[in-house]
Design a protein around this motif. Sequence first.
Motif, PDB file in Angstrom:
ATOM      1  N   GLN A   1       0.819  -1.206   0.000  1.00  0.00           N
ATOM      2  CA  GLN A   1       0.000   0.000   0.000  1.00  0.00           C
ATOM      3  C   GLN A   1       0.861   1.266   0.000  1.00  0.00           C
ATOM      4  O   GLN A   1       0.428   2.321  -0.453  1.00  0.00           O
ATOM      5  N   GLY A   2       2.078   1.137   0.501  1.00  0.00           N
ATOM      6  CA  GLY A   2       3.007   2.254   0.424  1.00  0.00           C
ATOM      7  C   GLY A   2       3.380   2.572  -1.016  1.00  0.00           C
ATOM      8  O   GLY A   2       3.580   3.750  -1.374  1.00  0.00           O
ATOM      9  N   VAL A   3       3.453   1.539  -1.878  1.00  0.00           N
ATOM     10  CA  VAL A   3       3.712   1.762  -3.299  1.00  0.00           C
ATOM     11  C   VAL A   3       2.518   2.460  -3.944  1.00  0.00           C
ATOM     12  O   VAL A   3       2.679   3.360  -4.784  1.00  0.00           O
ATOM     13  N   ALA A   4       1.306   2.049  -3.523  1.00  0.00           N
ATOM     14  CA  ALA A   4       0.106   2.730  -4.024  1.00  0.00           C
ATOM     15  C   ALA A   4       0.119   4.205  -3.631  1.00  0.00           C
ATOM     16  O   ALA A   4      -0.215   5.085  -4.442  1.00  0.00           O
ATOM     17  N   GLN A   5       0.533   4.475  -2.391  1.00  0.00           N
ATOM     18  CA  GLN A   5       0.606   5.855  -1.933  1.00  0.00           C
ATOM     19  C   GLN A   5       1.703   6.614  -2.682  1.00  0.00           C
ATOM     20  O   GLN A   5       1.557   7.806  -2.966  1.00  0.00           O
ATOM     21  N   LEU A   6       2.773   5.935  -3.028  1.00  0.00           N
ATOM     22  CA  LEU A   6       3.845   6.550  -3.795  1.00  0.00           C
ATOM     23  C   LEU A   6       3.315   7.039  -5.145  1.00  0.00           C
ATOM     24  O   LEU A   6       3.611   8.163  -5.573  1.00  0.00           O
TER      25      LEU A   6
END
Length: 379
Positions: free
Chosen positions: A15-20
């Motif tokens: 989900q951190g990649v999605a936020q990125l």
Amino acid sequence: MDPMFESDRSVIDVQGVAQLITSLQRRGYEVAGPALRDGAIACEIIHKLEDLPEGWTDEQAPGRYRVKHRDDGALFGYSVGPQSWKKFLHPPELQLVELRRDGAGFQTIKNQGDPRRFAFLGVRPCELAAIAVQDRVFQGGRFSEPHYAGRRNRVFIVAVHCTQAGPNCFCASMGAGPRACAGFDLALTELIDGSRHVFIVESGTRAGAELLEELHATPAPPELRQQAEESVRRASLQTRQMDTTGIRDLLYENFDHPEWDNVAGRCLSCANCTMVCPTCFCTTVDDASEVTGECAGRWRRWDSCFTQSFSYIHGGSVRTSAKSRFRQWMTHKLASWIDQFGTSGCVGCGRCITWCPVGIDITEEIRAIRGSAAHTTPI
């Protein structure tokens, strides 16, 4: 990467990649990343996490490329696809100028450049090295190519360290991977261990560090950092290699080596190798007009030294044989490129091997010439 900038390692989840991706879009970037298209993992504009090739990998061999499912949900579990980031920085087709009829004359409209700001997500270390090579080609001399410079100077780069090597990869031989050491704003190392799927993140610039703060990353524990380094180290154990010792002089001194005839007997002069290469930059210029005569344009398009017309000068083409064109390509890539730009033009991505219809392997050609040198004719 800013040489004065040092970053601690952090951890984010999927989900951190999605936020990125969301954070990059919020900052005005058009995000380009890997996506499954037409049976290949290509570089495309992406809009959300689900656009990434989750759970897909590639199988490569000389003259062969296939995608298949992985047994995990890796987002970057492949080597390199048929496209490189060159398609955004040095596009295949670019209109340089347009002429429109204006009464008895014409109005000249010059291309003022692409206003978009790109963020590249998933750039492999060999591709970072290729971008650095093209930087020297287009911006490193007395004159700068304005269309390239305009795009390049606005790019935000998120690299991905390699944790597995493809069978055609030889970036370790060329000093171009599998770990990225420079040229990125952020760099990820993907780790999947049982139920844990995380990414070690490091910043390469202040801009990267500022964006990382938005991702709510946590400090990476020593065991995860060690696991990441070990994964990258394993990717450096590549089966395909190129001995670059004295390679410039080796090629200059073997202009008449019989291997050029051997490879010419297989080469189709299809130009696939140059089209997929992340550093090749040859172009041609075409003029075209509408049937009505109201509008005309000048276009720059990718070309290749494998086409007979590319070496055309007044009176005919200089390189009329497949032998002379292949020799020109390989000698320029690995020898005279060094004279021109101070570096090799090859980064060991292996694309030319994969996408050659007859499976010609540049590393094998160097090995064959090195094995029975030298056959020299003054150039």
